[in-house]
Structure formats: C-alpha cells, structure tokens
Design an enzyme around this catalytic site. Sequence first.
Site, mmCIF file in Angstrom:
data_model
loop_
_atom_site.group_PDB
_atom_site.id
_atom_site.type_symbol
_atom_site.label_atom_id
_atom_site.label_comp_id
_atom_site.label_asym_id
_atom_site.label_seq_id
_atom_site.Cartn_x
_atom_site.Cartn_y
_atom_site.Cartn_z
ATOM 1 N N ARG A 58 0.922 -1.201 0.143
ATOM 2 C CA ARG A 58 0.093 0.016 -0.088
ATOM 3 C C ARG A 58 0.818 1.074 -0.094
ATOM 4 N NH1 ARG A 58 -3.323 -1.063 4.845
ATOM 5 N NH2 ARG A 58 -2.434 -3.099 4.964
ATOM 6 N N GLU A 95 1.260 -5.628 13.139
ATOM 7 C CA GLU A 95 0.288 -5.664 13.773
ATOM 8 C C GLU A 95 -0.472 -7.023 13.994
ATOM 9 O OE1 GLU A 95 -2.917 -3.084 13.310
ATOM 10 O OE2 GLU A 95 -4.013 -3.356 15.231
HETATM 11 O O1 LIG Z 1 3.518 -0.836 11.592
HETATM 12 P P1 LIG Z 1 3.187 -2.117 11.370
HETATM 13 O O2 LIG Z 1 2.426 -2.800 12.508
HETATM 14 O O3 LIG Z 1 4.544 -2.725 10.988
HETATM 15 O O4 LIG Z 1 1.963 -2.150 10.447
HETATM 16 C C1 LIG Z 1 2.155 -1.135 8.950
HETATM 17 C C2 LIG Z 1 2.140 -2.038 7.961
HETATM 18 O O5 LIG Z 1 0.973 -2.924 7.897
HETATM 19 C C3 LIG Z 1 0.480 -2.716 6.442
HETATM 20 O O6 LIG Z 1 1.129 -3.706 5.668
HETATM 21 P P2 LIG Z 1 0.773 -5.270 5.163
HETATM 22 O O7 LIG Z 1 1.990 -5.745 5.918
HETATM 23 O O8 LIG Z 1 -0.628 -5.517 5.953
HETATM 24 O O9 LIG Z 1 0.849 -5.361 3.787
HETATM 25 P P3 LIG Z 1 0.000 -4.888 2.666
HETATM 26 O O10 LIG Z 1 0.538 -3.221 2.361
HETATM 27 O O11 LIG Z 1 0.633 -5.502 1.192
HETATM 28 O O12 LIG Z 1 -1.419 -4.848 2.821
HETATM 29 C C4 LIG Z 1 0.564 -1.336 6.335
HETATM 30 O O13 LIG Z 1 0.657 -1.021 4.860
HETATM 31 C C5 LIG Z 1 2.060 -1.160 6.750
HETATM 32 O O14 LIG Z 1 3.034 -1.531 5.720
HETATM 33 N N1 LIG Z 2 -5.166 -1.592 11.526
HETATM 34 C C1 LIG Z 2 -4.518 -1.572 10.444
HETATM 35 N N2 LIG Z 2 -5.216 -1.077 9.274
HETATM 36 C C2 LIG Z 2 -4.848 -0.907 8.105
HETATM 37 N N3 LIG Z 2 -3.502 -1.181 7.932
HETATM 38 C C3 LIG Z 2 -2.903 -1.766 8.986
HETATM 39 N N4 LIG Z 2 -1.527 -2.004 9.067
HETATM 40 C C4 LIG Z 2 -1.260 -2.531 10.125
HETATM 41 N N5 LIG Z 2 -2.239 -2.398 11.054
HETATM 42 C C5 LIG Z 2 -3.275 -1.883 10.229
#
Ligand SMILES: O=P(O)(O)OC[C@H]1O[C@H](OP(=O)(O)OP(=O)(O)O)[C@H](O)[C@@H]1O
Ligand SMILES: Nc1ncnc2[nH]cnc12
Length: 170
Positions: A58, A95
């Site tokens: 994202r 998370e």
């Molecule tokens: O601060 P954190 O706890 O590390 O979480 C934040 C990350 O989680 C989500 O990515 P995700 O790994 O879900 O991948 P995506 O962007 O492919 O959905 C978001 O886009 C961040 O990169």
């Molecule tokens: N709660 C949340 N919503 C969207 N993106 C996330 N990446 C990690 N935690 C998230």
Amino acid sequence: MDFEPYIRDIENFPKPGVVFKDITPLLKDAKALTAACQTLCDMIVKHDIDKVVGVDSRGFIFAPLIASKLNAGFVPVRKKGKLPYTTISESYELEYGEDTLEIHTDAIQKGEKVLVHDDVLATGGTASAVCKLVEKLGGEVVQCNFLIHLTFLNGSNKLNGYDIKALLEY
Ligand SMILES: O=P(O)(O)OC[C@H]1O[C@H](OP(=O)(O)OP(=O)(O)O)[C@H](O)[C@@H]1O
Ligand SMILES: Nc1ncnc2[nH]cnc12
C-alpha cells in the site's frame, strides 16, 4: 481538508480483533486523493529529498506520486522474493503477523536523503525495518510519513529519533 470521512473501519480484518483502516474511499475520490498527496508533500520540511522509499504494497500508492512532485526517485521496498536484483533484507513483526522486507543493493547511494512513506504506522515494525534497510545502504532517513498513525499501538517507540508525520492520527 478533513480526510477522516474517507477512511473506513473494517472490524476483524484480516484477523479477529484487528480494526482495519481501509483507505480505498479516499483513493477513489479525486479531490481527496489529490489533497492527500499535496498534504503529504507539504509535511516535508526539507525538500532536498533524493529518494522516496515506498513499502510493499500500500506504500506504493502514494510514494511514486510524492516522488514525482518532489523531483525525487522512487525506490520500492518489497516483501521477500519479489525483487529481481541483489538485495539486503530485514525481518520484522507487524500488527497481525511477521514478514521479511528487501531492497535492491543499488537503490540508494551513500549520503542520499530519503523519505520513507507508507499508508499506515501501526506497531512500527515495518517502518523500523525499512529505516534499517535504508541506513544499511548509507542513506539518511529525513522523514517517515504516513496517511494514518495508529498512536495507540505505540509504533513511534520503534522510530525514536526519526521525524514522523501523518495526515491522520487515531
Ligand atoms: O506498523 P506495522 O505494525 O508494521 O504495520 C504497518 C504495515 O502494515 C500494513 O502492511 P501489510 O504488511 O498488511 O501489507 P500490504 O500493504 O501488502 O497490505 C501497512 O501497509 C504497513 O506497511
Ligand atoms: N489496523 C490496520 N489497518 C490498516 N493497515 C494496517 N497495518 C497494520 N495495522 C493496520
């Protein structure tokens, strides 16, 4: 502009107990999309950014738009196994799981000023791993900027010493 009405809460996604911040309502609205991109750029005090690093996946939505506005290059940090050239990697927790991120070894030159961008700062595991990758290559992280900062997850504790900015805080 108030961006809050454009963020949708999805409960129990992708796992029970997680309230997922869905940014797609913001992305599909032309005015909100343009304003969000402009505001992310306005938050950068130093405008001598060489590279904007976006985080798979994202983070790839806004990072190239920001890079283009700043006349900087865009660098993708990807989940493991996706980048074709030589890489370095960092494992991290987020998370709702754990993963490994990679960057090309020639993506950043020593001394370059780097903006790290992602959509959400939650526990900070992802952003902290990205900062480590940038610094391993000799880059200087000038700012970490996000659309959304989930402050109750204390992600900023993992980013001590970095300039953290976000459009929205919860
Ligand atoms: O601060 P954190 O706890 O590390 O979480 C934040 C990350 O989680 C989500 O990515 P995700 O790994 O879900 O991948 P995506 O962007 O492919 O959905 C978001 O886009 C961040 O990169
Ligand atoms: N709660 C949340 N919503 C969207 N993106 C996330 N990446 C990690 N935690 C998230």
